[in-house]
Design a protein around this motif. Structure first.
Motif, short mmCIF file in Angstrom:
data_model
loop_
_atom_site.label_atom_id
_atom_site.label_comp_id
_atom_site.label_asym_id
_atom_site.label_seq_id
_atom_site.Cartn_x
_atom_site.Cartn_y
_atom_site.Cartn_z
N ASN A 128 1.08 -1.28 -0.07
CA ASN A 128 -0.03 -0.24 0.60
C ASN A 128 1.06 1.33 -0.01
OD1 ASN A 128 -2.06 1.65 0.06
ND2 ASN A 128 -2.64 1.55 2.88
N SER B 250 0.56 6.78 0.22
CA SER B 250 -0.06 5.37 0.43
C SER B 250 -1.68 5.44 -0.58
CB SER B 250 -1.07 5.96 1.43
OG SER B 250 0.03 5.41 2.09
N PRO C 53 -5.36 4.74 1.94
CA PRO C 53 -5.21 5.58 3.32
C PRO C 53 -5.89 4.63 4.17
CG PRO C 53 -5.24 7.15 1.53
CD PRO C 53 -5.48 6.21 0.87
N GLY C 54 -5.17 4.20 4.86
CA GLY C 54 -6.55 3.66 6.74
C GLY C 54 -6.63 1.83 5.97
N ALA C 55 -5.86 1.54 4.27
CA ALA C 55 -5.85 -0.32 4.41
C ALA C 55 -4.73 -0.73 5.26
CB ALA C 55 -6.04 -0.26 2.81
#
Length: 213
Positions: A89, A107, A110-112
């Motif tokens: 990622n 990224s 984002p957040g993965a």
């Protein structure tokens, strides 16, 4: 049962005036084995641009609805074929694409999670390559450039309902790195032989990917 297999490569990019995966896709599309009877193979060569992947991959997935995706990329410093186990990622912001653009973000999602695993039977595909005379390496680093980016996006599609059940990324070395010393004509003949050997091995990999459950 595989109905449609999407096979992709890339065009040139800074540092690689010629990308062998474009030729490999064209060669493989022309070769059909009885083991792939009933399988429709769709070939596509991406421009090595962030916007081209964002434009072309969703369109291909919507139009072709592939059961299996086999993505090919060139690893410019490699000397072996590599099966990429994961996509990361991340994007590089250092290197421009073929259009001169750099990724604006580091990224992809984002957040993965940082890693997304490939969807393929590693041992079976590695064995298919070995049986064709290619000893592959197994890698956990597909880089941070367009190869890794397309792999991540294809794996995102595999996570959606009705998405592909198999997603494979294969890095190949530049064919000139496989050439030997000696006269130019001799090197060219050797590279031509290596290209033919790669095509035959990748064909076996495609058969194994298409037939795997």
């Amino acid at each position: 049962m595989t109905r449609t297999l999407l096979l992709t490569g890339f065009g040139r990019f800074p540092g690689a005036a010629h990308n062998p995966t474009a030729d490999l896709v064209r060669d493989l599309i022309r070769r059909r084995r009885p083991a792939l009877a009933g399988v429709r193979i769709v070939g596509h060569v991406f421009e090595t641009r962030w916007d081209a992947v964002d434009r072309d991959l969703p369109a291909l997935l919507a139009r072709e609805t592939p059961d299996v995706i086999v993505l090919l990329g060139v690893a410019t410093r490699a000397d072996r074929v590599r099966l990429e186990l994961v996509a990361r990622n991340r994007n590089t912001v250092l290197f421009p694409d073929a259009g001169g653009a750099r990724s604006p973000v580091t990224s992809i999602a984002p957040g993965a999670p940082f890693l997304s695993r490939g969807r393929f039977p590693v041992a079976r595909l590695a064995a298919a390559l070995r049986q064709a005379g290619i000893a592959p390496a197994v890698s956990r680093n597909a880089g941070g450039y367009l190869c890794n980016y397309s792999y991540w996006r294809a794996l995102e599609a595999a996570d959606r309902p009705g998405g592909p059940r198999r997603v494979v990324f294969v890095h190949v070395p530049p064919l000139h790195r496989l050439g030997r010393g000696g006269r130019v004509a001799s090197r060219r003949r050797h590279v031509a032989r290596e290209r033919a050997r790669l095509v035959a091995a990748l064909e076996q990999l495609i058969v194994a990917a298409a037939r795997s459950r």
